[in-house]
Scaffold this motif. Sequence first.
Motif, PDB file in Angstrom:
ATOM      1  N   LEU A 122       3.098 -60.007 -46.090  1.00 26.43           N
ATOM      2  CA  LEU A 122       2.539 -61.221 -45.463  1.00 26.43           C
ATOM      3  C   LEU A 122       1.305 -61.713 -46.208  1.00 26.43           C
ATOM      4  O   LEU A 122       1.036 -62.909 -46.240  1.00 26.43           O
ATOM      5  N   PHE A 123       0.548 -60.786 -46.795  1.00 23.56           N
ATOM      6  CA  PHE A 123      -0.638 -61.150 -47.570  1.00 23.56           C
ATOM      7  C   PHE A 123      -0.280 -61.549 -49.005  1.00 23.56           C
ATOM      8  O   PHE A 123      -1.158 -61.856 -49.796  1.00 23.56           O
ATOM      9  N   PRO A 158       4.911 -56.689 -38.397  1.00 21.26           N
ATOM     10  CA  PRO A 158       4.925 -57.967 -39.113  1.00 21.26           C
ATOM     11  C   PRO A 158       5.889 -58.979 -38.491  1.00 21.26           C
ATOM     12  O   PRO A 158       5.570 -60.163 -38.389  1.00 21.26           O
ATOM     13  N   GLU A 159       7.049 -58.506 -38.043  1.00 25.23           N
ATOM     14  CA  GLU A 159       8.035 -59.414 -37.440  1.00 25.23           C
ATOM     15  C   GLU A 159       7.494 -60.038 -36.156  1.00 25.23           C
ATOM     16  O   GLU A 159       7.671 -61.231 -35.902  1.00 25.23           O
ATOM     17  N   LEU A 180      -3.423 -52.053 -40.424  1.00 22.42           N
ATOM     18  CA  LEU A 180      -2.278 -52.813 -39.929  1.00 22.42           C
ATOM     19  C   LEU A 180      -0.994 -51.993 -40.045  1.00 22.42           C
ATOM     20  O   LEU A 180      -0.893 -51.120 -40.902  1.00 22.42           O
ATOM     21  N   PRO A 181      -0.001 -52.289 -39.188  1.00 22.35           N
ATOM     22  CA  PRO A 181       1.285 -51.603 -39.324  1.00 22.35           C
ATOM     23  C   PRO A 181       1.901 -51.871 -40.701  1.00 22.35           C
ATOM     24  O   PRO A 181       1.601 -52.879 -41.339  1.00 22.35           O
ATOM     25  N   PRO A 182       2.776 -50.982 -41.161  1.00 25.36           N
ATOM     26  CA  PRO A 182       3.434 -51.185 -42.461  1.00 25.36           C
ATOM     27  C   PRO A 182       4.160 -52.526 -42.526  1.00 25.36           C
ATOM     28  O   PRO A 182       4.715 -52.993 -41.537  1.00 25.36           O
ATOM     29  N   GLY A 183       4.112 -53.136 -43.705  1.00 25.34           N
ATOM     30  CA  GLY A 183       4.810 -54.398 -43.927  1.00 25.34           C
ATOM     31  C   GLY A 183       3.905 -55.602 -44.049  1.00 25.34           C
ATOM     32  O   GLY A 183       4.332 -56.665 -44.507  1.00 25.34           O
ATOM     33  N   VAL A 190      -0.958 -50.712 -52.707  1.00 27.59           N
ATOM     34  CA  VAL A 190      -0.784 -49.289 -52.485  1.00 27.59           C
ATOM     35  C   VAL A 190      -1.375 -48.937 -51.122  1.00 27.59           C
ATOM     36  O   VAL A 190      -2.493 -49.300 -50.811  1.00 27.59           O
ATOM     37  N   ARG A 191      -0.592 -48.255 -50.309  1.00 25.06           N
ATOM     38  CA  ARG A 191      -1.060 -47.794 -49.007  1.00 25.06           C
ATOM     39  C   ARG A 191      -1.220 -46.266 -49.091  1.00 25.06           C
ATOM     40  O   ARG A 191      -0.268 -45.575 -49.378  1.00 25.06           O
ATOM     41  N   ARG A 192      -2.407 -45.820 -48.836  1.00 23.69           N
ATOM     42  CA  ARG A 192      -2.649 -44.371 -48.832  1.00 23.69           C
ATOM     43  C   ARG A 192      -2.498 -43.866 -47.415  1.00 23.69           C
ATOM     44  O   ARG A 192      -2.889 -44.512 -46.466  1.00 23.69           O
ATOM     45  N   SER A 193      -1.974 -42.652 -47.300  1.00 27.87           N
ATOM     46  CA  SER A 193      -1.825 -42.097 -45.947  1.00 27.87           C
ATOM     47  C   SER A 193      -2.929 -41.111 -45.656  1.00 27.87           C
ATOM     48  O   SER A 193      -3.670 -40.726 -46.480  1.00 27.87           O
TER      49      SER A 193
END
Length: 134
Positions: free
Chosen positions: A124-125, A71-72, A117-120, A131-134
């Motif tokens: 931004l959205f 995100p950065e 997308l990468p975590p984080g 919730v992010r499921r793995s």
Amino acid sequence: MTIRWEAFLDQVRERGEYSTPEEAERCARVVLALLGAHLVGDVRTRLAARLPETLALVLLNPLQAAEPLSPERFVRATAAWIEGATEATALWDIGAVLSTVADAADDQLMEQVLLQLPPGYDVLFGRPDAVRRS
């Protein structure tokens, strides 16, 4: 359901507090081109189907990313592509565009987008509680 061009730009313009529709469109094009480089397959196609045609094409025909941007780094890349932008203003631009995109998508589609997308990116959205499921 696809959001109309005017409605999408009006939302981005209001959220980003832009003085003209052209400014909102410029930011939307940059952010969606960078986002499109990070999404693949059916998820990118389904998200594009929710956007006005012109912006859907931007999402579907991105420059290819060599690697996923954190995100950065996404914020830094956006700042580099928008003339006169700083990282702070780019973060504002990204929030205006991606929160509008999130509103155009349903929760299930947004979950699938975030999984690519990468975590984080949920922040931004404008969905920090997604919730992010793995």
